[in-house]
Design a protein around this motif. Structure first.
Motif, mmCIF file in Angstrom:
data_model
loop_
_atom_site.group_PDB
_atom_site.id
_atom_site.type_symbol
_atom_site.label_atom_id
_atom_site.label_comp_id
_atom_site.label_asym_id
_atom_site.label_seq_id
_atom_site.Cartn_x
_atom_site.Cartn_y
_atom_site.Cartn_z
ATOM 1 N N PRO A 84 0.810 -1.243 0.000
ATOM 2 C CA PRO A 84 0.000 0.000 0.000
ATOM 3 C C PRO A 84 0.833 1.278 0.000
ATOM 4 O O PRO A 84 0.296 2.355 -0.281
ATOM 5 C CB PRO A 84 -0.815 -0.124 1.291
ATOM 6 N N THR A 85 2.130 1.193 0.302
ATOM 7 C CA THR A 85 2.967 2.396 0.356
ATOM 8 C C THR A 85 4.072 2.385 -0.694
ATOM 9 O O THR A 85 4.954 3.249 -0.663
ATOM 10 C CB THR A 85 3.610 2.537 1.751
ATOM 11 N N ASP A 86 4.032 1.409 -1.585
ATOM 12 C CA ASP A 86 5.060 1.284 -2.634
ATOM 13 C C ASP A 86 6.461 1.122 -2.058
ATOM 14 O O ASP A 86 7.458 1.572 -2.651
ATOM 15 C CB ASP A 86 5.032 2.479 -3.595
ATOM 16 N N ALA A 87 6.542 0.468 -0.914
ATOM 17 C CA ALA A 87 7.861 0.178 -0.345
ATOM 18 C C ALA A 87 8.574 -0.912 -1.148
ATOM 19 O O ALA A 87 9.801 -0.993 -1.131
ATOM 20 C CB ALA A 87 7.719 -0.245 1.115
ATOM 21 N N TRP A 88 7.806 -1.730 -1.804
ATOM 22 C CA TRP A 88 8.371 -2.761 -2.673
ATOM 23 C C TRP A 88 8.350 -2.272 -4.119
ATOM 24 O O TRP A 88 7.347 -1.747 -4.595
ATOM 25 C CB TRP A 88 7.569 -4.065 -2.574
ATOM 26 N N HIS A 89 9.447 -2.439 -4.785
ATOM 27 C CA HIS A 89 9.573 -2.124 -6.205
ATOM 28 C C HIS A 89 10.084 -3.373 -6.912
ATOM 29 O O HIS A 89 10.565 -4.313 -6.272
ATOM 30 C CB HIS A 89 10.534 -0.958 -6.435
ATOM 31 N N GLY A 90 9.986 -3.365 -8.230
ATOM 32 C CA GLY A 90 10.461 -4.553 -8.935
ATOM 33 C C GLY A 90 10.713 -4.310 -10.404
ATOM 34 O O GLY A 90 10.113 -3.409 -11.009
ATOM 35 N N ASP A 91 11.602 -5.097 -10.955
ATOM 36 C CA ASP A 91 11.884 -5.097 -12.386
ATOM 37 C C ASP A 91 11.285 -6.354 -13.000
ATOM 38 O O ASP A 91 11.538 -7.463 -12.537
ATOM 39 C CB ASP A 91 13.390 -5.070 -12.645
ATOM 40 N N ALA A 92 10.467 -6.164 -14.039
ATOM 41 C CA ALA A 92 9.802 -7.296 -14.685
ATOM 42 C C ALA A 92 10.772 -8.021 -15.613
ATOM 43 O O ALA A 92 11.650 -7.422 -16.228
ATOM 44 C CB ALA A 92 8.579 -6.819 -15.465
ATOM 45 N N GLY A 93 10.590 -9.328 -15.707
ATOM 46 C CA GLY A 93 11.426 -10.141 -16.573
ATOM 47 C C GLY A 93 10.751 -11.442 -16.923
ATOM 48 O O GLY A 93 9.526 -11.590 -16.797
ATOM 49 N N PHE A 94 11.549 -12.420 -17.339
ATOM 50 C CA PHE A 94 11.032 -13.678 -17.859
ATOM 51 C C PHE A 94 11.540 -14.856 -17.021
ATOM 52 O O PHE A 94 12.738 -14.971 -16.762
ATOM 53 C CB PHE A 94 11.477 -13.873 -19.313
ATOM 54 N N VAL A 95 10.613 -15.701 -16.612
ATOM 55 C CA VAL A 95 10.949 -16.945 -15.925
ATOM 56 C C VAL A 95 10.744 -18.075 -16.937
ATOM 57 O O VAL A 95 9.628 -18.278 -17.426
ATOM 58 C CB VAL A 95 10.062 -17.160 -14.681
ATOM 59 N N VAL A 96 11.811 -18.788 -17.254
ATOM 60 C CA VAL A 96 11.787 -19.744 -18.357
ATOM 61 C C VAL A 96 11.823 -21.175 -17.825
ATOM 62 O O VAL A 96 12.626 -21.509 -16.947
ATOM 63 C CB VAL A 96 12.990 -19.529 -19.304
ATOM 64 N N SER A 97 10.938 -22.007 -18.355
ATOM 65 C CA SER A 97 10.930 -23.431 -18.016
ATOM 66 C C SER A 97 11.193 -24.254 -19.272
ATOM 67 O O SER A 97 10.898 -23.829 -20.389
ATOM 68 C CB SER A 97 9.600 -23.846 -17.378
ATOM 69 N N PHE A 98 11.729 -25.440 -19.070
ATOM 70 C CA PHE A 98 12.129 -26.295 -20.184
ATOM 71 C C PHE A 98 11.595 -27.714 -19.987
ATOM 72 O O PHE A 98 11.580 -28.238 -18.874
ATOM 73 C CB PHE A 98 13.668 -26.389 -20.268
ATOM 74 N N GLY A 99 11.170 -28.323 -21.091
ATOM 75 C CA GLY A 99 10.875 -29.748 -21.077
ATOM 76 C C GLY A 99 9.493 -30.150 -20.632
ATOM 77 O O GLY A 99 9.288 -31.295 -20.221
ATOM 78 N N GLY A 100 8.524 -29.252 -20.723
ATOM 79 C CA GLY A 100 7.156 -29.653 -20.408
ATOM 80 C C GLY A 100 6.625 -30.624 -21.446
ATOM 81 O O GLY A 100 6.955 -30.527 -22.633
ATOM 82 N N LEU A 101 5.805 -31.550 -20.994
ATOM 83 C CA LEU A 101 5.311 -32.598 -21.896
ATOM 84 C C LEU A 101 3.956 -33.059 -21.385
ATOM 85 O O LEU A 101 3.856 -33.603 -20.292
ATOM 86 C CB LEU A 101 6.304 -33.760 -21.912
#
Length: 286
Positions: A207-224
């Motif tokens: 609620p106070t914007d004490a947390w900030h963050g940079d967006a990116g990509f979480v990559v997974s491999f080998g789903g079947l």
């Protein structure tokens, strides 16, 4: 009339049990079709098919009961209406995506834009077996990224600003992985990076914007998720640069091309050759 079923399947025409009939797969990127394109699909289904369409599990459209003798006319009608035929067989298949941060308030990445760029770069690329990419904008995981040969999920690496924090405990309450601990009395906060999965809930919920963050990509491999079911694995840190994401994709696809047996799925190749070898190959481009 001689019919090359293998070539037709490659071009999106899948043989039905009914003689000389095909279920025609249309090209879809992220499940997006314009209203005008849907009008074309309707006309083709009514004129050449059985008057209905089938929505596939990968956000695509199929028109069943296309007759062999009508294939050329069907292609022409679709092309005139701005619709392309899809692909099947051993190559990069339909790329799926949620609506991402362009529409969804939970979205952390532009899943639609990325899907279009991936289709431009990799769509239809010949490989030892079919290969599926899936994009999901956040950890709500609507598109189930880990079901894909490669899944890309929106993520956010959080940082905490002590001066803006009121120690209300909201971040601890909404963190589903016990990565944040708040002592409201002592006015202290601890953040365990090892437990963090980059979901970004703390950033969005503060609620106070004490947390900030940079967006990116979480990559997974080998789903079947076919005859054999296997959940894709995530072993890389969050990736922030889009160009680096393409380097990772090229490394994974090259590994597949180099090591797969004909007709072997990506996950089965990694399991056979070894995850350590695959991880070293991918990490080498970081």
């Amino acid at each position: 009339m001689s019919i090359d079923y293998k070539e037709l399947k490659k071009g999106g025409f899948m043989r039905q049990k009914q003689k000389d009939c095909f279920s025609m797969r249309l090209k879809s990127v992220g499940g997006h079709f314009t209203a005008a394109q849907l009008g074309t699909v309707q006309q083709v289904a009514e004129r050449f098919g059985a008057g209905y369409i089938h929505l596939t599990s990968r956000q695509g459209i199929e028109i069943p009961f296309i007759k062999a003798q009508d294939i050329a006319a069907v292609k022409k009608a679709l092309e005139d209406g701005g619709v392309s035929v899809g692909v099947c067989g051993p190559r990069v298949r339909t790329i799926t995506a949620c609506q991402g941060n362009g529409v969804c308030p939970s979205g952390l990445i532009d899943a639609v834009k990325l899907a279009k760029e991936f289709d431009r770069r990799y769509g239809g690329r010949e490989l030892p077996h079919k290969f599926k990419f899936g994009f999901t904008g956040c950890h709500n995981n609507c598109l189930k990224a880990e079901e894909n040969d490669m899944g890309i999920k929106g993520g956010m690496l959080p940082t905490w600003n002590r001066d803006d924090c009121i120690y209300c405990g909201v971040c601890e309450a909404i963190c589903r992985y016990d990565a944040i601990q708040v002592d409201k009395v002592a006015k202290t906060l601890s953040y365990d990076k090892e437990k963090c999965v980059y979901c970004g809930r703390c950033v969005k919920g503060c609620p106070t914007d004490a947390w900030h963050g940079d967006a990116g990509f979480v990559v997974s491999f080998g789903g079947l998720y076919g005859n054999r079911i296997a959940v894709g694995k995530t072993f890389l840190p969050i990736v922030f640069e889009e160009n680096k994401l393409y380097d990772i994709v090229e490394a994974a696809l090259s590994f597949f091309e180099k090591n797969a047996k004909p007709g072997e799925r990506f996950r089965n190749t990694i399991d056979r050759v070894g995850w350590e070898m695959f991880q070293n190959t991918v990490k080498a481009v970081l």
